[in-house]
Design a protein around this motif. Structure first.
Motif, PDB file in Angstrom:
ATOM      1  N   GLU A 159       1.106  -1.186   0.089  1.00 46.13           N
ATOM      2  CA  GLU A 159       0.154  -0.004  -0.297  1.00 46.13           C
ATOM      3  C   GLU A 159       1.193   1.188  -0.151  1.00 46.13           C
ATOM      4  O   GLU A 159       2.407   1.831   0.262  1.00 46.13           O
ATOM      5  CB  GLU A 159      -0.831   0.384   1.297  1.00 46.13           C
ATOM      6  CG  GLU A 159      -0.111  -0.421   2.582  1.00 46.13           C
ATOM      7  CD  GLU A 159      -0.892   0.200   3.946  1.00 46.13           C
ATOM      8  OE1 GLU A 159      -2.064   0.786   3.278  1.00 46.13           O
ATOM      9  OE2 GLU A 159      -0.767  -0.559   4.565  1.00 46.13           O
ATOM     10  N   LYS A 161       0.938   5.911  -0.035  1.00 48.34           N
ATOM     11  CA  LYS A 161      -0.406   7.088   0.470  1.00 48.34           C
ATOM     12  C   LYS A 161       1.005   7.596  -0.233  1.00 48.34           C
ATOM     13  O   LYS A 161       2.296   8.087   0.188  1.00 48.34           O
ATOM     14  CB  LYS A 161       0.464   7.243   1.564  1.00 48.34           C
ATOM     15  CG  LYS A 161       1.495   7.197   2.646  1.00 48.34           C
ATOM     16  CD  LYS A 161       0.697   7.360   4.373  1.00 48.34           C
ATOM     17  CE  LYS A 161      -0.150   5.961   4.761  1.00 48.34           C
ATOM     18  NZ  LYS A 161      -0.089   6.355   6.534  1.00 48.34           N
ATOM     19  N   GLN A 170      -6.535  14.323  -1.716  1.00 53.26           N
ATOM     20  CA  GLN A 170      -7.819  13.687  -2.172  1.00 53.26           C
ATOM     21  C   GLN A 170      -8.275  12.834  -3.583  1.00 53.26           C
ATOM     22  O   GLN A 170      -9.182  12.051  -3.687  1.00 53.26           O
ATOM     23  CB  GLN A 170      -9.149  14.437  -1.356  1.00 53.26           C
ATOM     24  CG  GLN A 170      -9.245  15.361  -2.197  1.00 53.26           C
ATOM     25  CD  GLN A 170     -10.493  15.731  -1.779  1.00 53.26           C
ATOM     26  OE1 GLN A 170     -11.685  15.300  -1.374  1.00 53.26           O
ATOM     27  NE2 GLN A 170     -11.411  16.985  -1.915  1.00 53.26           N
ATOM     28  N   CYS A 238       5.935   9.660  -1.818  1.00 50.76           N
ATOM     29  CA  CYS A 238       5.130   8.894  -1.347  1.00 50.76           C
ATOM     30  C   CYS A 238       6.311   7.798  -0.323  1.00 50.76           C
ATOM     31  O   CYS A 238       6.986   7.436  -0.613  1.00 50.76           O
ATOM     32  CB  CYS A 238       4.851   8.171  -3.039  1.00 50.76           C
ATOM     33  SG  CYS A 238       3.937   6.159  -2.825  1.00 50.76           S
ATOM     34  N   TRP A 239       4.843   7.326   0.501  1.00 52.01           N
ATOM     35  CA  TRP A 239       5.472   5.978   1.596  1.00 52.01           C
ATOM     36  C   TRP A 239       4.749   4.705   0.456  1.00 52.01           C
ATOM     37  O   TRP A 239       3.269   4.207   1.333  1.00 52.01           O
ATOM     38  CB  TRP A 239       4.829   6.391   2.886  1.00 52.01           C
ATOM     39  CG  TRP A 239       5.357   6.171   3.798  1.00 52.01           C
ATOM     40  CD1 TRP A 239       6.027   4.631   4.240  1.00 52.01           C
ATOM     41  CD2 TRP A 239       5.051   6.564   5.519  1.00 52.01           C
ATOM     42  NE1 TRP A 239       6.093   4.139   4.933  1.00 52.01           N
ATOM     43  CE2 TRP A 239       5.611   5.051   6.202  1.00 52.01           C
ATOM     44  CE3 TRP A 239       4.713   6.691   5.913  1.00 52.01           C
ATOM     45  CZ2 TRP A 239       5.577   4.680   6.998  1.00 52.01           C
ATOM     46  CZ3 TRP A 239       4.467   7.104   7.224  1.00 52.01           C
ATOM     47  CH2 TRP A 239       4.447   6.385   7.811  1.00 52.01           C
TER      48      TRP A 239
END
Length: 496
Positions: A159, A161, A170, A238-239
């Motif tokens: 995943e 984020k 968003q 980005c993580w």
């Protein structure tokens, strides 16, 4: 290797990227003979440890056409077409070197897990880079360090984020796909993204290919906000979290590897995000220029960063300083607290330190124990207690426990997203500076500065005046918050 560009009329030279890693396996042909090395044209150039060779490219309307072969993998010569957008995206992140020692870096960063599985953060390339769509691809290695025990890798998922300092994300769609890249042909990648449970034999290595895709969703007037991201260049980093289950002689454990990737990597991006930096005059008789950069990560190289951000502004007599934390981050020396296994020594001795110290947490002190060993930490703590009681002397522990004791930053010690991690001190600092000086001709130093007017020179090249440097950095021009200016250019001002 070093980046080389030979530009002529409609001519270009392929840089240091591992060209074979950008190609699907179906595009690479095994040779029928072992005499490939003798057939290489004299115009081929060796680029780095993996001996990648590229012939001169000719630019056409469809993109770049070049011929690639590899002495390491013994692939046959093949003609490959890359679109202009792909070529532009790959060149955009030109600071990213291919890491050939990933497994060794992970071994040195932490004590080996009991199950023996080492998962790296991978080498990454940019497949596509545009304002509305970006795609990055990484190859993450999974190595079984046991000599006689097999381990199982199950349920591999990921995943991600994205982060932007000033904008809402968003409407940014983030998708991650993990495909196995096993040496066993019986376990190919599946179209549905399912990961076969795989056995990694003792001492062997397998890999996973992670594809990260970012897209800006169409916005309607009903849900539109003034601070929404409208262009992916407004993102900073980005993580990525790679989750997997390790199974074998020990009970199954769910573990995570954390990968931080920059989404900006040029001077123009840094200026666009934070404004043009300004020179400041100091009372020390020198002018200082805090230099903004992108979010430095493990994929960056100190020499490439200096070449991109500092070299065009550097003059003879200048000194460039870099904070110790970004150097350590570029070396991959950061750990998430969830992956730190706290022992008895750290659990007990962390109470010796004040609440503001990085070693006051059990995970922070355990990170030091993993680097220097429990015996040295116990010895330093014992003598520090005696010196505090009988001599009323402070700081003995840091003197005896080694340089890393002073340089470790616990969580909240640096800017997002690394504020969620424990960052160790840099390793082999003199060698890092020697590379910068030999390749770019810069006088440089690694420093540790804070807002309490404390300046420590971790290491510096021989020609640096450390007294001038410490005086110029006394007011901490780089800042301790989210300024994102890890580089400070110092220029002596004789008139003052």
């Amino acid at each position: 290797g070093k980046t080389k560009f030979e530009m002529g009329k409609n001519m270009a030279f392929l840089g240091p990227c591992d060209a074979t890693s950008l190609l699907p396996k179906s595009r690479l042909r095994r040779p029928q003979t072992s005499a490939l090395a003798s057939k290489r044209p004299q115009s081929f150039r060796n680029f780095g440890r993996r001996n990648e060779y590229a012939q001169k490219c000719r630019k056409s309307k469809s993109g770049l056409q070049f011929v690639v072969c590899s002495s390491t993998h013994d692939f046959a010569v093949d003609t490959v077409q890359i679109s202009s957008s792909e070529a532009q995206g790959s060149a955009y992140f030109k600071l990213w070197p291919r890491r050939s020692d990933e497994i060794q870096e992970e071994k040195e960063r932490q004590t080996l897990p009991a199950d023996g599985l080492i998962v790296t953060r991978g080498s990454w390339t940019v497949v596509e880079h545009g304002p509305l769509r970006q795609q990055l691809q990484g190859r993450i290695l999974m190595h079984n360090s046991h000599r006689n025990q097999d381990v199982y890798i199950n349920e591999v998922t990921a995943e991600a984020k994205v982060l932007s300092k000033r904008h809402s994300v968003q409407h940014v769609r983030v998708s991650v796909q993990v495909d196995p890249d096993h040496p066993d042909p019986d376990y190919p990648a599946r179209a549905d993204g399912y990961w076969f449970a795989f056995i990694v034999k003792a001492g062997k290595t397998t890999a996973a290919t992670v594809t990260l895709t970012l897209e800006v969703e169409p916005q309607s007037s009903d849900n539109e906000r003034p601070d929404d991201v409208r262009d992916l260049t407004q993102l900073q980093s980005c993580w990525l979290q790679l989750h997997y289950v390790v199974y074998g002689r020990r009970p199954a454990q769910r573990r995570t590897q954390h990968v931080i990737l920059p989404l900006q990597a040029t001077w123009s991006d840094a200026v666009l995000t934070r404004g043009e930096p300004q020179w400041r005059h100091t009372a020390a008789g020198a002018d200082v220029l805090p230099v903004p950069t992108h979010v430095l990560c493990h994929v960056d190289d100190p020499v490439g960063v200096m070449r991109e951000y500092v070299l065009p502004r550097y003059q003879k007599g200048d000194v460039i300083t870099i904070a110790e934390t970004p150097v350590a981050i570029m070396q991959g020396r950061y750990r998430h607290p969830s992956e730190v296994r706290v022992g008895l020594v750290a659990r007990l001795l962390c109470y010796m330190f004040g609440n503001a110290a990085s070693l006051s947490s059990a995970c922070g002190l355990q990170s030091l124990v993993d680097v220097v060993g429990p015996i040295r930490v116990l010895f330093a703590a014992f003598l520090a207690i005696l010196a505090r009681i009988f001599l009323r002397k402070k700081g003995v522990f840091y003197s005896l426990a080694g340089e890393q004791a002073r340089l470790i930053d616990d969580v909240t010690g640096t800017m997002p997203p690394f504020d969620q991690f424990i960052v160790l001190g840099p390793k082999n600092g003199p060698q890092v500076l020697k590379r910068i000086q030999s390749e770019l001709g810069m006088e440089c130093a690694i420093v540790d500065v804070n807002d309490l007017k404390r300046v420590a020179v971790v290491t510096a090249t021989p020609g640096v005046d450390e007294k001038l440097l410490m005086a110029a950095l006394m007011d901490n021009p780089a800042g301790n918050a989210n300024q994102q200016t890890p580089l400070v250019l110092i220029r002596p001002n004789p008139s003052s």
